[in-house]
Enzyme design. Structure first.
Site, mmCIF file in Angstrom:
data_model
loop_
_atom_site.group_PDB
_atom_site.id
_atom_site.type_symbol
_atom_site.label_atom_id
_atom_site.label_comp_id
_atom_site.label_asym_id
_atom_site.label_seq_id
_atom_site.Cartn_x
_atom_site.Cartn_y
_atom_site.Cartn_z
ATOM 1 N N GLU A 245 5.079 -9.992 -2.933
ATOM 2 C CA GLU A 245 5.193 -9.433 -1.573
ATOM 3 C C GLU A 245 4.315 -10.143 -0.540
ATOM 4 O OE1 GLU A 245 4.667 -5.171 -1.915
ATOM 5 O OE2 GLU A 245 6.015 -5.055 -3.614
ATOM 6 N N ASN B 263 7.744 -12.919 -6.445
ATOM 7 C CA ASN B 263 8.415 -11.624 -6.515
ATOM 8 C C ASN B 263 8.326 -10.887 -5.180
ATOM 9 O OD1 ASN B 263 9.665 -9.626 -8.393
ATOM 10 N ND2 ASN B 263 7.878 -8.380 -7.836
ATOM 11 N N HIS C 175 14.579 -2.490 -5.192
ATOM 12 C CA HIS C 175 14.386 -1.040 -5.027
ATOM 13 C C HIS C 175 15.409 -0.595 -3.984
ATOM 14 C CE1 HIS C 175 10.760 -0.704 -7.430
ATOM 15 N NE2 HIS C 175 10.242 -1.719 -6.791
ATOM 16 N N GLU D 30 12.762 -5.127 -10.441
ATOM 17 C CA GLU D 30 12.227 -3.759 -10.314
ATOM 18 C C GLU D 30 13.340 -2.777 -9.912
ATOM 19 O OE1 GLU D 30 8.689 -3.516 -7.926
ATOM 20 O OE2 GLU D 30 7.945 -5.462 -8.565
ATOM 21 N N ASP E 202 15.760 0.064 -9.232
ATOM 22 C CA ASP E 202 16.039 1.494 -9.285
ATOM 23 C C ASP E 202 16.955 1.815 -8.099
ATOM 24 O OD1 ASP E 202 12.516 2.206 -8.572
ATOM 25 O OD2 ASP E 202 14.058 1.429 -7.212
HETATM 26 O O1 G3I Z 1 -4.550 5.452 -13.025
HETATM 27 C C1 G3I Z 1 -5.001 6.218 -11.889
HETATM 28 C C2 G3I Z 1 -5.509 7.574 -12.360
HETATM 29 O O2 G3I Z 1 -6.682 7.384 -13.164
HETATM 30 C C3 G3I Z 1 -5.850 8.428 -11.127
HETATM 31 O O3 G3I Z 1 -6.251 9.714 -11.553
HETATM 32 C C4 G3I Z 1 -4.603 8.536 -10.242
HETATM 33 C C5 G3I Z 1 -4.841 9.353 -9.005
HETATM 34 O O4 G3I Z 1 -5.642 8.605 -8.125
HETATM 35 O O5 G3I Z 1 -4.194 7.203 -9.828
HETATM 36 C C6 G3I Z 1 -3.829 6.416 -10.946
HETATM 37 O O6 G3I Z 1 -3.446 5.140 -10.494
HETATM 38 C C7 G3I Z 1 -2.184 5.134 -9.819
HETATM 39 C C8 G3I Z 1 -1.245 4.178 -10.585
HETATM 40 O O7 G3I Z 1 0.007 4.046 -9.894
HETATM 41 C C9 G3I Z 1 -0.982 4.657 -12.002
HETATM 42 O O8 G3I Z 1 -0.293 5.885 -11.962
HETATM 43 C C10 G3I Z 1 -2.394 4.608 -8.414
HETATM 44 O O9 G3I Z 1 -3.141 5.572 -7.682
HETATM 45 C C11 G3I Z 1 -1.047 4.405 -7.736
HETATM 46 O O10 G3I Z 1 -1.232 3.771 -6.473
HETATM 47 C C12 G3I Z 1 -0.177 3.474 -8.584
HETATM 48 O O11 G3I Z 1 1.085 3.380 -7.968
HETATM 49 C C13 G3I Z 1 1.865 2.247 -8.412
HETATM 50 C C14 G3I Z 1 2.084 1.296 -7.213
HETATM 51 O O12 G3I Z 1 2.950 0.225 -7.598
HETATM 52 C C15 G3I Z 1 0.772 0.690 -6.731
HETATM 53 O O13 G3I Z 1 0.211 -0.096 -7.769
HETATM 54 C C16 G3I Z 1 3.211 2.762 -8.932
HETATM 55 O O14 G3I Z 1 3.007 3.521 -10.118
HETATM 56 C C17 G3I Z 1 4.132 1.585 -9.229
HETATM 57 O O15 G3I Z 1 5.431 2.045 -9.591
HETATM 58 C C18 G3I Z 1 4.260 0.704 -7.983
HETATM 59 O O16 G3I Z 1 5.037 -0.380 -8.336
HETATM 60 C C19 G3I Z 1 5.256 -1.326 -7.254
HETATM 61 C C20 G3I Z 1 5.239 -2.719 -7.851
HETATM 62 O O17 G3I Z 1 4.001 -2.943 -8.522
HETATM 63 C C21 G3I Z 1 5.498 -3.764 -6.777
HETATM 64 N N1 G3I Z 1 6.764 -3.481 -6.094
HETATM 65 C C22 G3I Z 1 6.852 -2.135 -5.519
HETATM 66 C C23 G3I Z 1 6.633 -1.077 -6.598
HETATM 67 C C24 G3I Z 1 6.776 0.315 -6.032
HETATM 68 O O18 G3I Z 1 5.768 0.560 -5.103
#
Ligand code: G3I
Length: 346
Positions: A158, A199, A235, A263, A265
């Site tokens: 991105e 990506n 997405h 990715e 969905d």
């Molecule tokens: O692991 C922590 C946990 O310990 C904590 O309690 C909780 C609440 O703060 O957060 C948890 O981390 C979260 C993580 O997902 C795991 O669940 C992060 O806050 C949250 O921001 C993170 O979101 C991910 C996001 O990327 C940001 O990294 C999504 O699951 C994931 O599906 C999303 O995927 C992205 C791709 O990497 C790039 N393309 C877009 C896609 C969708 O946004």
């Protein structure tokens, strides 16, 4: 929703199979293959280590259906590195080990992104050379750790805005646009064999973004900057313009590089209506979108088809579902939805 019953064969979860009342909607739609794993493309999904460890339905479905795994979050910078030169590989290595035990490919996601940055990077203060040194150390250490066990990486994720301009990120703001090619060079220096992808999302709806990404890819090829493929995240949603799937995927293929739908969905509730409820009509529309995406991907020359990776497996484990949504081919009980059959019907 048709109820399906799992029968765990003597072969254990890897051999588990479904006995569905009538898992195929219409006999004439009988798919020529019976699982995503048998599809004429490499099927993959983003996975979560805790679910692989503890949810047998989840892990059995992954093993039965997928040939490639992507870490949804476990290989991002905030998950791996709590400090400069400090790494915790536990969750990422679990995914690699799970894939190896089940004969699967691993796609790494992602070295360089503006999200999922650990605090030590967000707070880093340095000049351009110091930022480049930070980038080189991180990419080198991570690529070296996984060398030989990961087939491909999203090196940079991105980097462009929808209008085709460079996105303002800590990497861009402190290094300039060269951070992208530097990341690819550092990854190649650390691992001469791994496939290196750029990506991004939105190529299917923004020609300006698609043009900018493809122009960068062509420029990298001209200047011998190592790059092997383009990941189109896809997405998308039930209202997405299907023509954009074909135009963006074919534009990426025109570069001659590998093409990864990375990715996928299909959101059913893009407006995030809190009162949205699921209907059979929505499920059938979603099936058409999934089927069209596969058709667009299969229009790419076979040698360039890297794979189709779902961003998750089932509707109860999706980044989209804080709001009511059902974006994936498996429902919350891991039953195959019409979308699933849209992905395997030829
Ligand atoms: O692991 C922590 C946990 O310990 C904590 O309690 C909780 C609440 O703060 O957060 C948890 O981390 C979260 C993580 O997902 C795991 O669940 C992060 O806050 C949250 O921001 C993170 O979101 C991910 C996001 O990327 C940001 O990294 C999504 O699951 C994931 O599906 C999303 O995927 C992205 C791709 O990497 C790039 N393309 C877009 C896609 C969708 O946004």
């Amino acid at each position: 929703m048709k109820k399906c019953f799992k029968i765990f064969t003597a072969a254990g979860i890897a051999g588990s199979m479904f006995l569905c009342c009538s898992s195929v909607e219409n006999p004439e739609d009988t798919p020529k293959v019976s699982t995503l794993k048998e599809a004429p493309y490499v099927s993959g999904c983003a996975v979560v280590p805790s679910l692989l460890r503890t949810n047998l339905d989840y892990s059995a479905t992954v093993v039965r259906e997928m040939r490639s795994l992507t870490a949804e979050n476990a290989m991002k910078m905030d998950a791996i590195s709590a400090g400069k030169g400090q790494y915790n590989w536990t969750d990422a290595d679990y995914i690699v080990d799970f894939a190896r035990k089940n004969g699967m490919r691993v796609h790494g996601h992602t070295f360089v992104w503006h999200q999922a940055l650990p605090s030590w990077v967000k707070e880093f203060k340095g000049n351009r050379d110091e930022w480049i040194a930070l980038l080189k150390e991180y990419v080198t250490d991570v690529a070296t750790h996984f060398r030989g066990n990961i087939a491909s990486w999203d090196v940079v994720n991105e980097a462009f805005n929808d209008d085709g301009t460079y996105r303002s990120t800590p990497w861009y703001d402190n290094i300039g646009p060269e951070y992208i090619e530097l990341a690819f060079k550092f990854a190649r220096e650390a691992d001469p064999d791994v496939l290196l992808f750029y990506n991004d999302y939105g190529m299917e709806y923004s020609k300006a973004k698609s043009d900018a990404i493809c122009a960068m890819a062509e420029d990298f090829k001209t200047r011998n900057i190592p790059i092997d493929g383009i990941g189109l995240q896809m997405h998308v949603n039930v209202n997405s313009q299907i023509e954009g799937f074909f135009s963006s995927i074919n534009a990426a293929a025109e570069t001659g590089l590998l093409v990864h739908v990375s990715e996928l969905d299909v959101a059913l509730n893009p407006s995030k209506d809190e009162n949205m409820t699921l209907t059979e009509t929505m499920l059938q529309k979603q099936k058409i979108v999934y089927k069209s995406m596969v058709e667009a991907f299969m229009s790419v020359p076979a040698a360039q088809r890297y794979g189709i990776t779902l961003w998750g497996l089932d509707d109860s484990h999706s980044w989209l579902t804080p709001n009511p949504d059902w974006p994936l081919p498996f429902d919350a009980d891991f039953n195959r939805k019409p979308a699933y059959f849209g992905m395997i019907e030829q």
